[in-house]
Design an enzyme around this catalytic site. Sequence first.
Site, PDB file in Angstrom:
ATOM      1  N   GLU A  59       0.815  -1.222   0.000  1.00  0.00           N
ATOM      2  CA  GLU A  59       0.000   0.000   0.000  1.00  0.00           C
ATOM      3  C   GLU A  59       0.851   1.276   0.000  1.00  0.00           C
ATOM      4  O   GLU A  59       0.302   2.394  -0.057  1.00  0.00           O
ATOM      5  CB  GLU A  59      -0.947   0.009   1.208  1.00  0.00           C
ATOM      6  CG  GLU A  59      -2.099  -0.980   1.109  1.00  0.00           C
ATOM      7  CD  GLU A  59      -1.687  -2.429   1.339  1.00  0.00           C
ATOM      8  OE1 GLU A  59      -0.740  -2.675   2.115  1.00  0.00           O
ATOM      9  OE2 GLU A  59      -2.307  -3.321   0.711  1.00  0.00           O
ATOM     10  N   THR A  87       6.536 -14.685   4.740  1.00  0.00           N
ATOM     11  CA  THR A  87       5.525 -14.717   3.693  1.00  0.00           C
ATOM     12  C   THR A  87       5.926 -15.585   2.514  1.00  0.00           C
ATOM     13  O   THR A  87       7.090 -15.640   2.147  1.00  0.00           O
ATOM     14  CB  THR A  87       5.236 -13.278   3.180  1.00  0.00           C
ATOM     15  OG1 THR A  87       4.326 -13.386   2.091  1.00  0.00           O
ATOM     16  CG2 THR A  87       6.483 -12.571   2.710  1.00  0.00           C
ATOM     17  N   HIS A  89       4.721 -14.840  -0.321  1.00  0.00           N
ATOM     18  CA  HIS A  89       4.731 -13.943  -1.483  1.00  0.00           C
ATOM     19  C   HIS A  89       5.733 -12.807  -1.309  1.00  0.00           C
ATOM     20  O   HIS A  89       5.528 -11.686  -1.734  1.00  0.00           O
ATOM     21  CB  HIS A  89       3.319 -13.467  -1.851  1.00  0.00           C
ATOM     22  CG  HIS A  89       2.631 -12.638  -0.814  1.00  0.00           C
ATOM     23  ND1 HIS A  89       2.246 -13.098   0.406  1.00  0.00           N
ATOM     24  CD2 HIS A  89       2.239 -11.347  -0.847  1.00  0.00           C
ATOM     25  CE1 HIS A  89       1.656 -12.131   1.080  1.00  0.00           C
ATOM     26  NE2 HIS A  89       1.653 -11.054   0.349  1.00  0.00           N
TER      27      HIS A  89
HETATM   28  N1  INI Z   1       3.899  -6.344   4.036  1.00  0.00           N
HETATM   29  C1  INI Z   1       5.083  -5.862   4.448  1.00  0.00           C
HETATM   30  O1  INI Z   1       5.274  -4.628   4.501  1.00  0.00           O
HETATM   31  N2  INI Z   1       6.088  -6.707   4.812  1.00  0.00           N
HETATM   32  C2  INI Z   1       5.929  -8.061   4.770  1.00  0.00           C
HETATM   33  O2  INI Z   1       6.904  -8.778   5.119  1.00  0.00           O
HETATM   34  C3  INI Z   1       4.686  -8.593   4.343  1.00  0.00           C
HETATM   35  N3  INI Z   1       4.478 -10.001   4.342  1.00  0.00           N
HETATM   36  O3  INI Z   1       5.271 -10.728   4.926  1.00  0.00           O
HETATM   37  O4  INI Z   1       3.486 -10.476   3.781  1.00  0.00           O
HETATM   38  C4  INI Z   1       3.669  -7.695   3.967  1.00  0.00           C
HETATM   39  N4  INI Z   1       2.469  -8.143   3.562  1.00  0.00           N
HETATM   40  C5  INI Z   1       1.293  -7.319   3.511  1.00  0.00           C
HETATM   41  C6  INI Z   1       1.151  -6.568   2.197  1.00  0.00           C
HETATM   42  O5  INI Z   1       2.105  -5.508   2.099  1.00  0.00           O
HETATM   43  C7  INI Z   1      -0.228  -5.944   2.075  1.00  0.00           C
HETATM   44  O6  INI Z   1      -0.448  -5.057   3.148  1.00  0.00           O
HETATM   45  C8  INI Z   1      -1.342  -6.978   2.080  1.00  0.00           C
HETATM   46  O7  INI Z   1      -1.087  -7.969   1.090  1.00  0.00           O
HETATM   47  C9  INI Z   1      -2.695  -6.325   1.757  1.00  0.00           C
HETATM   48  O8  INI Z   1      -2.673  -5.748   0.467  1.00  0.00           O
END
Ligand code: INI
Length: 154
Positions: A59, A87, A89
Amino acid sequence: MIKHIKGNLNADKAKFAIVVSRFNDFITSKLLEGAIDALQRHGAGEEQITVVWVPGSIEITPAAKKLASCGKYNAVICLGTVIRGQTGHYENVCQQVSRGIGQINYDTGVPTIFGILTCDTIEQAIERAGTKAGNAGASAAVSAMEMVDVLGQI
Ligand code: INI
């Protein structure tokens, strides 16, 4: 005679927006502290700094795009932390945010600084958030100040 243009680190006039993600906020809050500290120690007053919190690194791009496009800020500093172990992803998150920030730079011409930690482990992130490898938020703020000055000189 070769003309060299080098940025000075002086933040007493420019307006800075900082976009910071809440995901991994135990790290990103330290990056934010480092960025604010660097800006203030180079002359920025509180009224020159705006902080926007977003849910996660993905975001960061839409908020940074709006901040860079709105004409109110001389630079946008993006702060986030992506940790591989957390994660499936990881690559997707890293790619989206790095492509997005790159595109904002091209589209707007407003320096939009990539202060996103992309780490294999939490330990690596901690090292870059104010411990033995410095503070990546402070480094991002220094890059922002330098680019504002360089672009002003050009
Ligand atoms: N967002 C992060 O800033 N760091 C991470 O390590 C992370 N992991 O691990 O998934 C992460 N996921 C959330 C992503 O940025 C979004 O907020 C979410 O997918 C909703 O759109």
